[in-house]
Enzyme design. Structure first.
Site, PDB file in Angstrom:
ATOM      1  N   LYS A 133       0.803  -1.211   0.000  1.00 53.65           N
ATOM      2  CA  LYS A 133       0.000   0.000   0.000  1.00 53.65           C
ATOM      3  C   LYS A 133       0.843   1.270   0.000  1.00 53.65           C
ATOM      4  O   LYS A 133       0.415   2.311  -0.514  1.00 53.65           O
ATOM      5  CB  LYS A 133      -0.964  -0.025   1.184  1.00 53.65           C
ATOM      6  CG  LYS A 133      -2.059  -1.077   1.020  1.00 53.65           C
ATOM      7  CD  LYS A 133      -3.018  -1.064   2.167  1.00 53.65           C
ATOM      8  CE  LYS A 133      -4.195  -1.999   1.909  1.00 53.65           C
ATOM      9  NZ  LYS A 133      -3.806  -3.378   1.667  1.00 53.65           N
TER      10      LYS A 133
ATOM     11  N   GLY B 285      -9.845  -6.449   5.339  1.00 48.84           N
ATOM     12  CA  GLY B 285     -10.201  -5.980   6.670  1.00 48.84           C
ATOM     13  C   GLY B 285      -9.228  -6.380   7.761  1.00 48.84           C
ATOM     14  O   GLY B 285      -9.439  -6.061   8.937  1.00 48.84           O
TER      15      GLY B 285
ATOM     16  N   GLU C  63      -2.799   6.583   8.116  1.00 53.46           N
ATOM     17  CA  GLU C  63      -3.551   7.516   7.288  1.00 53.46           C
ATOM     18  C   GLU C  63      -4.519   8.301   8.162  1.00 53.46           C
ATOM     19  O   GLU C  63      -4.880   7.874   9.268  1.00 53.46           O
ATOM     20  CB  GLU C  63      -4.381   6.763   6.240  1.00 53.46           C
ATOM     21  CG  GLU C  63      -3.632   6.204   5.079  1.00 53.46           C
ATOM     22  CD  GLU C  63      -4.560   5.515   4.090  1.00 53.46           C
ATOM     23  OE1 GLU C  63      -4.116   5.297   2.956  1.00 53.46           O
ATOM     24  OE2 GLU C  63      -5.707   5.198   4.439  1.00 53.46           O
TER      25      GLU C  63
ATOM     26  N   ILE D 111     -10.939   8.763   7.577  1.00 48.93           N
ATOM     27  CA  ILE D 111     -12.098   9.485   7.055  1.00 48.93           C
ATOM     28  C   ILE D 111     -13.323   8.974   7.799  1.00 48.93           C
ATOM     29  O   ILE D 111     -13.705   7.815   7.667  1.00 48.93           O
ATOM     30  CB  ILE D 111     -12.261   9.269   5.535  1.00 48.93           C
ATOM     31  CG1 ILE D 111     -10.956   9.574   4.796  1.00 48.93           C
ATOM     32  CG2 ILE D 111     -13.401  10.129   5.005  1.00 48.93           C
ATOM     33  CD1 ILE D 111     -10.466  10.981   4.932  1.00 48.93           C
TER      34      ILE D 111
ATOM     35  N   HIS E 263     -17.859   3.658   0.886  1.00 48.50           N
ATOM     36  CA  HIS E 263     -16.813   2.826   0.283  1.00 48.50           C
ATOM     37  C   HIS E 263     -17.291   2.450  -1.118  1.00 48.50           C
ATOM     38  O   HIS E 263     -18.198   1.636  -1.277  1.00 48.50           O
ATOM     39  CB  HIS E 263     -16.597   1.579   1.145  1.00 48.50           C
ATOM     40  CG  HIS E 263     -15.511   0.679   0.671  1.00 48.50           C
ATOM     41  ND1 HIS E 263     -14.868  -0.215   1.500  1.00 48.50           N
ATOM     42  CD2 HIS E 263     -14.926   0.520  -0.544  1.00 48.50           C
ATOM     43  CE1 HIS E 263     -13.965  -0.887   0.809  1.00 48.50           C
ATOM     44  NE2 HIS E 263     -13.994  -0.451  -0.437  1.00 48.50           N
TER      45      HIS E 263
ATOM     46  N   ARG F 203      -7.201  -8.779  -8.350  1.00 50.64           N
ATOM     47  CA  ARG F 203      -7.820 -10.110  -8.466  1.00 50.64           C
ATOM     48  C   ARG F 203      -9.297  -9.933  -8.712  1.00 50.64           C
ATOM     49  O   ARG F 203      -9.817  -8.820  -8.702  1.00 50.64           O
ATOM     50  CB  ARG F 203      -7.623 -10.883  -7.157  1.00 50.64           C
ATOM     51  CG  ARG F 203      -8.093 -10.096  -5.944  1.00 50.64           C
ATOM     52  CD  ARG F 203      -8.136 -10.904  -4.674  1.00 50.64           C
ATOM     53  NE  ARG F 203      -8.303 -10.092  -3.489  1.00 50.64           N
ATOM     54  CZ  ARG F 203      -9.436  -9.574  -3.064  1.00 50.64           C
ATOM     55  NH1 ARG F 203     -10.541  -9.780  -3.749  1.00 50.64           N
ATOM     56  NH2 ARG F 203      -9.503  -8.856  -1.964  1.00 50.64           N
TER      57      ARG F 203
END
Length: 479
Positions: free
Chosen positions: A115, A165, A200, A203, A208, A292
């Site tokens: 990420k 998750g 991060e 938010i 989503h 994927r």
């Protein structure tokens, strides 16, 4: 040409790929570990090979899977989702062995699977990202606190190599930072064999939204509209909707164009998903890219009319994508509800055991993707997903009505499932209106449980009261 595909997965997604192989007159090869010897994908594949006794380890054994593929003379390997599907070393091993990996190239998986690298690439190419840091593992506690203060609480800690998750901790105040950081690293190491963590801005209560993309090996990339995945519990999706019922056409087009730009920035090919977070002002931020097929891909298939798994295989075989962006138009709405083997009244703990009667929902506009059957013994080793109920209708209101009807007809006896919980969600006013965000389940948990039928007659009132008290403590802690 591809003549034989080994499916490096199990359960529902393995069956989905086997069916796509049959549609294309391609031979299918299943693999299984000892606890899965009676699983449906083993029964319906053209060939099946045992890859070990340990429930999980066999599906992660790259060398063994490659050896089986070579021995059975497979041309290609489809990784499904989960397990090795986003493991670039597995994709590279397939490439080195002369096998076609049905997915993007290994170097693309590597870039988007980390990420931190993905955030850098997106920012470099003008894709909006959530304010955050690079990896934090070498930071002292004081440096960690400084970074969090600079970003502004609440913050979210994430595993760099994570997904599904896992490896996530939301931190609302400085006192929680150290323990959350250590817990996030432990979980990241356990699930992804990589304890790299970054931070991060969190938010608060976003929507989503994810965009399905499809690209061939020659640089042609399109998007297939969006899915709303905001109905989540503990960062795990429960219900997905295509298209999103609460965004404008202008925003829909902007998200699609941005997703294609993100895919083009890394030279993407095959099926993938670009995920965004939308805030209260419809500002959107890149979250991650899944390299994927997604669990929720059927709802895109239903509203767009494109078989994504067949397209995956055809692209991997070298075909040109014969679709233009102008060909892609969504028709009606589709919803997927994930039916899992979990005990709602005991904090959603997984449920295992033998299935009694099994009657999946039927009727116009109803689809069920599943690997279970009457007398199948659900093992305790794997993800608790039992079936995906997919419904389609001409409007959002009608599709929710159809979802409720199909869930009420769906029968899985002698096993605790989330069907009553899902039925209860369909009764909540905000869900029926199409206005919700990722806080929906938490915010409405007490109301949902009050509507949830307890077929086993446990003390429903005590459970609801306990959950209400827990939610109140969470709200007070965030003040």
């Amino acid at each position: 040409m591809i003549y034989k595909i080994l499916i490096a997965n199990r359960g529902e997604i393995a069956i989905r790929v086997i069916r796509a192989c049959r549609d294309l007159h391609i031979k299918s090869v299943a693999i299984y570990t000892e606890p899965d010897m009676h699983c449906l994908h083993v029964k319906i594949a053209d060939e099946a090979y045992k890859i070990g006794t340990n429930a999980i380890r066999g599906y992660l054994d790259i060398d063994r899977i490659i050896d089986v593929a070579k021995a059975c003379k497979a041309d290609a390997i489809h990784p499904g989702y989960g397990f090795l599907s986003e493991n670039y070393e597995f994709a590279k091993a397939c490439e080195d062995a002369g096998l076609i990996f049905i997915g993007p190239r290994s170097e693309v998986i590597h870039k988007m699977g980390n990420k931190n690298i993905a955030r850098y690439l997106m920012s470099k190419n003008g894709i909006p990202i959530v304010p955050g840091t690079e990896k934090l593992n070498d930071c002292s506690l004081d440096e960690l606190k400084t970074q969090a203060e600079k970003i502004g609480y609440p913050v979210i800690l994430k595993a760099s190599g994570g997904g599904g998750g896992r490896g996530i901790r939301v931190v609302h105040k400085e006192e929680e930072l150290e323990s959350s950081f250590e817990a996030c690293k432990r979980e990241a190491l356990a699930f992804f064999n990589n304890d790299e963590v970054f931070m991060e801005k969190y938010i608060v209560n976003p929507r989503h939204i994810e965009i399905q993309v499809l690209g061939d090996n020659y640089g042609h990339i399109i998007h297939l509209c969006e899915r709303d995945c905001s109905i989540q519990r503990r960062h795990q999706k429960i219900i997905e909707i295509a298209p999103c019922p609460s965004i404008s056409e202008d925003l829909r087009k902007t998200l699609g164009v941005t997703a294609v730009s993100a895919a083009r920035a890394v030279g993407y090919s095959n099926a993938g998903t670009v995920e965004f977070l939308l805030d209260d002002y419809n500002r959107f931020y890149f979250m991650e890219m899944n390299t994927r097929i997604q669990v929720e891909h059927p709802i895109t298939e239903e509203v767009i009319g494109v078989d994504l798994v067949v397209r995956q295989i055809r692209i991997a075989a070298g075909e040109i994508l014969d679709l233009e962006q102008s060909d892609i138009k969504h028709r009606g709405y589709a919803v997927e509800a994930r039916i899992t083997a979990e005990n709602v009244w005991k904090n959603f703990i997984p449920s295992a055991g033998k299935i009694g009667e099994y009657f999946p929902a039927l009727g116009p506009g109803v689809r069920v993707d599943s690997h279970i059957y009457k007398d199948y013994v659900v093992p305790s080793f794997y993800d608790s997903l039992l079936a995906k109920l997919i419904v389609k209708a001409t409007s959002y209101d009608l599709v929710i009505n159809k979802l409720e009807r199909a869930l009420k007809e769906f029968v899985i006896d002698d096993l605790r499932t989330t069907i009553p919980f899902l039925i209860a969600i369909t009764k909540i006013r905000e869900f029926r209106r199409g206005y919700f965000d990722t806080s929906f389940i938490e915010t409405h948990m007490q109301e949902i449980l009050e509507h949830t039928e307890d077929r086993h007659q446990e003390n429903k009132e005590e459970v609801i009261a306990a959950i209400a008290a827990t939610l109140q403590r969470i709200r007070e802690a965030r003040k």
